[in-house]
Design a protein around this motif. Structure first.
Motif, PDB file in Angstrom:
ATOM      1  N   LEU A 189      36.711  -8.088  89.745  1.00 50.43           N
ATOM      2  CA  LEU A 189      35.747  -7.368  90.569  1.00 50.43           C
ATOM      3  C   LEU A 189      34.306  -7.795  90.332  1.00 50.43           C
ATOM      4  O   LEU A 189      33.561  -8.078  91.294  1.00 50.43           O
ATOM      5  N   ILE A 190      33.866  -7.833  89.087  1.00 53.86           N
ATOM      6  CA  ILE A 190      32.444  -8.055  88.799  1.00 53.86           C
ATOM      7  C   ILE A 190      31.958  -9.430  89.259  1.00 53.86           C
ATOM      8  O   ILE A 190      30.900  -9.521  89.913  1.00 53.86           O
ATOM      9  N   PRO A 191      32.667 -10.530  88.974  1.00 56.10           N
ATOM     10  CA  PRO A 191      32.185 -11.823  89.489  1.00 56.10           C
ATOM     11  C   PRO A 191      32.057 -11.841  91.007  1.00 56.10           C
ATOM     12  O   PRO A 191      31.130 -12.457  91.555  1.00 56.10           O
ATOM     13  N   ARG A 192      32.952 -11.170  91.700  1.00 54.20           N
ATOM     14  CA  ARG A 192      32.884 -11.151  93.165  1.00 54.20           C
ATOM     15  C   ARG A 192      31.693 -10.340  93.655  1.00 54.20           C
ATOM     16  O   ARG A 192      31.028 -10.709  94.634  1.00 54.20           O
ATOM     17  N   LEU A 193      31.398  -9.239  92.985  1.00 53.23           N
ATOM     18  CA  LEU A 193      30.217  -8.463  93.347  1.00 53.23           C
ATOM     19  C   LEU A 193      28.941  -9.281  93.128  1.00 53.23           C
ATOM     20  O   LEU A 193      28.025  -9.257  93.962  1.00 53.23           O
ATOM     21  N   LYS A 194      28.907 -10.008  92.036  1.00 53.21           N
ATOM     22  CA  LYS A 194      27.724 -10.835  91.748  1.00 53.21           C
ATOM     23  C   LYS A 194      27.583 -11.969  92.752  1.00 53.21           C
ATOM     24  O   LYS A 194      26.467 -12.272  93.209  1.00 53.21           O
ATOM     25  N   ARG A 195      28.696 -12.584  93.131  1.00 53.27           N
ATOM     26  CA  ARG A 195      28.638 -13.665  94.131  1.00 53.27           C
ATOM     27  C   ARG A 195      28.160 -13.140  95.478  1.00 53.27           C
ATOM     28  O   ARG A 195      27.568 -13.882  96.269  1.00 53.27           O
ATOM     29  N   ALA A 196      28.403 -11.867  95.736  1.00 51.50           N
ATOM     30  CA  ALA A 196      27.963 -11.258  96.994  1.00 51.50           C
ATOM     31  C   ALA A 196      26.485 -10.865  96.952  1.00 51.50           C
ATOM     32  O   ALA A 196      25.952 -10.347  97.941  1.00 51.50           O
ATOM     33  N   GLY A 197      25.834 -11.089  95.812  1.00 51.55           N
ATOM     34  CA  GLY A 197      24.406 -10.835  95.709  1.00 51.55           C
ATOM     35  C   GLY A 197      24.013  -9.530  95.056  1.00 51.55           C
ATOM     36  O   GLY A 197      22.821  -9.195  94.984  1.00 51.55           O
ATOM     37  N   HIS A 198      25.000  -8.774  94.562  1.00 49.73           N
ATOM     38  CA  HIS A 198      24.701  -7.506  93.910  1.00 49.73           C
ATOM     39  C   HIS A 198      24.299  -7.732  92.443  1.00 49.73           C
ATOM     40  O   HIS A 198      24.725  -8.706  91.812  1.00 49.73           O
ATOM     41  N   THR A 199      23.509  -6.826  91.909  1.00 50.10           N
ATOM     42  CA  THR A 199      23.207  -6.803  90.480  1.00 50.10           C
ATOM     43  C   THR A 199      24.171  -5.819  89.831  1.00 50.10           C
ATOM     44  O   THR A 199      24.226  -4.651  90.229  1.00 50.10           O
ATOM     45  N   VAL A 200      24.928  -6.287  88.851  1.00 55.19           N
ATOM     46  CA  VAL A 200      25.969  -5.463  88.248  1.00 55.19           C
ATOM     47  C   VAL A 200      25.649  -5.201  86.782  1.00 55.19           C
ATOM     48  O   VAL A 200      25.313  -6.121  86.027  1.00 55.19           O
ATOM     49  N   VAL A 201      25.764  -3.943  86.391  1.00 49.66           N
ATOM     50  CA  VAL A 201      25.618  -3.528  84.998  1.00 49.66           C
ATOM     51  C   VAL A 201      26.985  -3.041  84.535  1.00 49.66           C
ATOM     52  O   VAL A 201      27.569  -2.132  85.122  1.00 49.66           O
ATOM     53  N   GLY A 202      27.514  -3.679  83.487  1.00 48.55           N
ATOM     54  CA  GLY A 202      28.830  -3.314  82.973  1.00 48.55           C
ATOM     55  C   GLY A 202      28.741  -2.403  81.759  1.00 48.55           C
ATOM     56  O   GLY A 202      27.934  -2.646  80.852  1.00 48.55           O
ATOM     57  N   LEU A 203      29.570  -1.361  81.762  1.00 49.19           N
ATOM     58  CA  LEU A 203      29.611  -0.402  80.650  1.00 49.19           C
ATOM     59  C   LEU A 203      31.047  -0.283  80.162  1.00 49.19           C
ATOM     60  O   LEU A 203      31.964  -0.026  80.960  1.00 49.19           O
ATOM     61  N   ASP A 204      31.255  -0.474  78.862  1.00 48.46           N
ATOM     62  CA  ASP A 204      32.610  -0.396  78.303  1.00 48.46           C
ATOM     63  C   ASP A 204      32.511  -0.137  76.811  1.00 48.46           C
ATOM     64  O   ASP A 204      31.507  -0.493  76.179  1.00 48.46           O
ATOM     65  N   VAL A 205      33.555   0.445  76.244  1.00 43.98           N
ATOM     66  CA  VAL A 205      33.583   0.657  74.797  1.00 43.98           C
ATOM     67  C   VAL A 205      33.839  -0.645  74.055  1.00 43.98           C
ATOM     68  O   VAL A 205      33.572  -0.752  72.858  1.00 43.98           O
ATOM     69  N   LEU A 206      34.368  -1.633  74.765  1.00 39.79           N
ATOM     70  CA  LEU A 206      34.640  -2.946  74.176  1.00 39.79           C
ATOM     71  C   LEU A 206      33.670  -3.981  74.716  1.00 39.79           C
ATOM     72  O   LEU A 206      33.359  -3.977  75.911  1.00 39.79           O
TER      73      LEU A 206
END
Length: 309
Positions: free
Chosen positions: A16-33
């Motif tokens: 999901l995240i690489p595709r969102l970034k390729r579409a021009g979105h800025t993505v912030v990821g949050l995870d315990v790992l």
């Protein structure tokens, strides 16, 4: 759009995240790992972290895919499921709707598992004479474990906050797309690959399709307002097949896919003797405009191509 994705080190986020970034979105990821797509290492149960992530990055869209999952029922107690899946979801919803928030859409990754009661799980053993046809109209939901209970509770929080605030919210009840073996593999005679192929008939999708559903949900959320969708590969079956699916599924599959036995035989594969439930994902097609790209027919074509015949 600035998008917060929870569970950013998980299986879904890797697509999901690489595709969102390729579409021009800025993505912030949050995870315990920690992971290649994770910017903030912490739990959604920490409201201060959630507040800071949303405010500092002026988040507009949230994909809440993080949480504890079914395999962790064996390793985590019920309290952890409530803290992460219920309190964590509430933290995100409350901060998304707090004064000054820029969030205008929320997508929650839920599960078809919460629709499976112990009665459905034991249907074949108890002598049920037809498979359960499962769609979003099923109103009596009795999840059989803390995972399902926590996810259903989180869904209710999504509805409650939407009704109070108007936050556009889409709930995606995804069927299986995990790469691991089935947690009941010890009871299944088919290999892992064989099992996964069979499941595309009634309860599986690819991780790529799961990610696509989330992208469509993010885009369509403002128009949808609030709704819940089953996300699964389109089944070839109809409710009229349910009796024979429980009696002897291979006959039904052969009727729709006459070459499946030949293709399976080359690999020493077999079909399940019975299928006790079918997820109907037609509502997502009608209302959200989403259909999985890969179904059982595509799996057969891929197997046939790999065999070079």
């Amino acid at each position: 759009m600035n998008i917060l994705v929870t569970g950013s080190s998980g299986w879904l986020a890797q697509d999901l995240i690489p595709r969102l970034k390729r579409a021009g979105h800025t993505v912030v990821g949050l995870d315990v790992l920690a992971g290649p797509h994770t910017d903030i290492v912490d739990t959604v149960a920490n409201r201060d972290t959630v507040r800071k992530a949303i405010r500092d990055h002026r988040i507009q869209g949230i994909v809440h895919a993080g949480g504890l999952h079914k395999p962790q029922v064996a390793t985590h107690d019920a309290t952890r499921f409530i803290e992460t899946n219920v309190q964590g979801t509430l933290n995100l919803l409350q901060e998304a709707t707090a004064r000054g928030s820029t969030v205008d859409r929320f997508v929650f990754t839920s599960t078809t598992s919460l629709m499976i009661s112990q009665e459905i799980r034991d249907a074949h053993r108890r002598g049920a004479d037809r498979a359960f046809w499962i769609d979003e109209e099923m109103t009596t939901l009795e999840p059989r474990n803390i995972y399902g209970v926590s996810k259903l509770s989180a869904e209710h929080l999504c509805r409650m906050v939407h009704e109070a605030s108007g936050l556009p919210t889409v709930i995606l009840r995804t069927s299986r797309f995990f790469p691991e073996e089935d947690d009941m593999a010890h009871e299944i005679i088919q290999s892992s690959a064989n099992t996964k192929a069979n499941e595309f008939l009634f309860r599986r999708l690819t991780v790529h399709d799961a990610a696509s559903a989330h992208i469509v949900a993010l885009d369509r959320a403002p128009q949808i307002g609030f709704d819940t969708f089953i996300i699964s590969a389109l089944t070839p079956f109809s409710p009229d097949d349910c009796e024979q699916l429980m009696e002897y599924a291979p006959l039904v599959v052969h009727r729709y896919f006459p070459r499946y036995r030949e293709i399976y035989a080359r690999r020493g594969w077999t079909m399940f003797d019975y299928i006790d439930r079918v997820y109907d994902s037609n509502k997502a097609m009608r209302r959200m405009g989403f259909v999985c790209q890969t179904d059982f027919g595509d799996i057969l074509t891929q197997l046939d191509r790999e065999d070079g015949i």
